[in-house]
Scaffold this motif. Structure first.
Motif, PDB file in Angstrom:
ATOM      1  N   PHE A  38      23.623  38.189  14.867  1.00  0.00           N
ATOM      2  CA  PHE A  38      22.462  37.382  14.470  1.00  0.00           C
ATOM      3  C   PHE A  38      22.214  37.471  12.964  1.00  0.00           C
ATOM      4  O   PHE A  38      22.411  38.531  12.360  1.00  0.00           O
TER       5      PHE A  38
ATOM      6  N   ARG B 185      23.327  32.042  15.687  1.00  0.00           N
ATOM      7  CA  ARG B 185      22.380  33.094  16.101  1.00  0.00           C
ATOM      8  C   ARG B 185      21.468  33.458  14.929  1.00  0.00           C
ATOM      9  O   ARG B 185      21.967  33.904  13.887  1.00  0.00           O
TER      10      ARG B 185
ATOM     11  N   GLU C 152      19.604  32.151  20.210  1.00  0.00           N
ATOM     12  CA  GLU C 152      21.057  31.979  20.186  1.00  0.00           C
ATOM     13  C   GLU C 152      21.384  30.605  20.772  1.00  0.00           C
ATOM     14  O   GLU C 152      20.966  30.298  21.890  1.00  0.00           O
TER      15      GLU C 152
ATOM     16  N   TRP D  92      20.466  27.099  24.687  1.00  0.00           N
ATOM     17  CA  TRP D  92      19.945  28.233  23.906  1.00  0.00           C
ATOM     18  C   TRP D  92      19.255  29.254  24.787  1.00  0.00           C
ATOM     19  O   TRP D  92      18.833  28.944  25.902  1.00  0.00           O
TER      20      TRP D  92
END
Ligand code: ATP
Ligand code: MG
Length: 278
Positions: free
Chosen positions: A80, A142, A170, A241
């Motif tokens: 991320f 992400r 994400e 997502w």
């Protein structure tokens, strides 16, 4: 006649971080109670001063900042990217989340002027940034943010007007794997927060419809959702997502066995959970 602490005594002792056992004490008379109050408040204040010195001579960084850093690191490890966006957002950003006059959350929004408010959530900014990144990067995309959010709340032990949210999202994962992935990522955060003892609860949110909540000690620590979702269209996004929002002050309260989120948030009365009114 048996009596309990006066309201002022109770508040003072709670502010000094007295244990529940102390707060629920009963006395055979007011003299005994008042003497006990003087003694206990003196002891607790002395203990607070010691903890404050320990902070100055030890970590020196509030756990709110340390927690943010460790959660950030844990998510970076999962691929991320940390984003930092404005706390002031426009009415149209809220509108895209369907938060208008008819919405439950609308009355909780702090308005700065007709068209600007303090963000009550991170999602609109994450949608905005993600829309660009989905154009620029191949999936999965992400991102996460950790930052202040603002809601007019009727206070209580688990609500602040200004609190710190961690929200990750994400994009572009396999549809069938979303539930499993959301649970996995929630676990990454809860483990990094030092709170392995939680459970999932399926809920219904006013903004996202069906949600997956993370419950810990009877307190909602986080709420997650998945898409494609009706809100996505407003941002021109068409992708799968999973996303989740955590309250950092609640995580700290749960970790420290505290009774109130107040001492863990931004405060003039507490430094790293320790009262300054000693
Ligand atoms: P609640 O039902 O407890 O009021 P919520 O469902 O409205 O919370 P969400 O919009 O799901 O809250 O926000 C995600 C997380 O942010 C919550 O799970 C909680 O940990 C935290 N949070 C939300 N509102 C507050 C607040 N006023 N003070 C502290 N933390 C909050
Ligand atoms: Mg929720």
């Amino acid at each position: 006649m048996e009596c309990e602490w006066t309201e002022a005594q109770y508040e003072r002792l709670a502010g000094l971080d007295a244990q529940q056992e102390v707060l629920s004490k009963r006395f055979s008379g007011t003299l005994e109670r008042d003497q006990m109050f003087v003694q206990l408040s003196r002891e607790l204040a002395a203990a607070g001063r010691e903890r404050l010195k320990g902070f100055r001579d030890g970590v020196r960084e509030p756990s709110l900042c340390r927690l943010g850093e460790s959660l950030g690191k844990a998510l970076e490890k999962e691929g991320f990217c940390w984003v930092v966006t404005p706390t002031i957002i426009s009415r149209s950003m809220l509108g895209k989340m369907t938060i208008d006059e008819s919405h439950d959350l609308y009355s909780q929004v702090f308005w700065l002027d007709r068209n600007k408010c303090l963000r009550p959530m991170l999602a609109p900014n994450l949608y905005s940034v993600s829309k660009d990144l989905l154009r620029l990067w191949e999936p999965p995309v992400r991102v996460f943010e950790i930052g202040s959010c603002f809601r007019k709340e009727s206070q209580g032990n688990t609500h602040l007007n200004e609190f710190t949210m961690l929200n990750f999202v994400e994009w572009g994962i396999e549809k069938e794997k979303r539930g499993e992935r959301l649970r996995f990522l929630a676990d990454v955060v809860m483990q990094a927060a030092g709170l392995p003892g939680y459970r999932f609860e399926e809920e219904n949110s006013v903004v996202y419809g069906d949600t997956l909540d993370v419950m810990c000690g009877g307190v909602e620590a986080a709420s997650g959702a998945m898409g494609p979702h009706v809100l996505d269209g407003a941002w021109g996004i068409d992708s799968t997502w999973v996303g989740m929002g955590f309250g950092l002050e609640r995580l700290l309260m749960l970790k420290n066995g505290g009774r109130n989120v107040k001492s863990y948030g931004r405060s003039l009365s507490y430094l790293d959970g320790i009262s300054l009114k000693l």
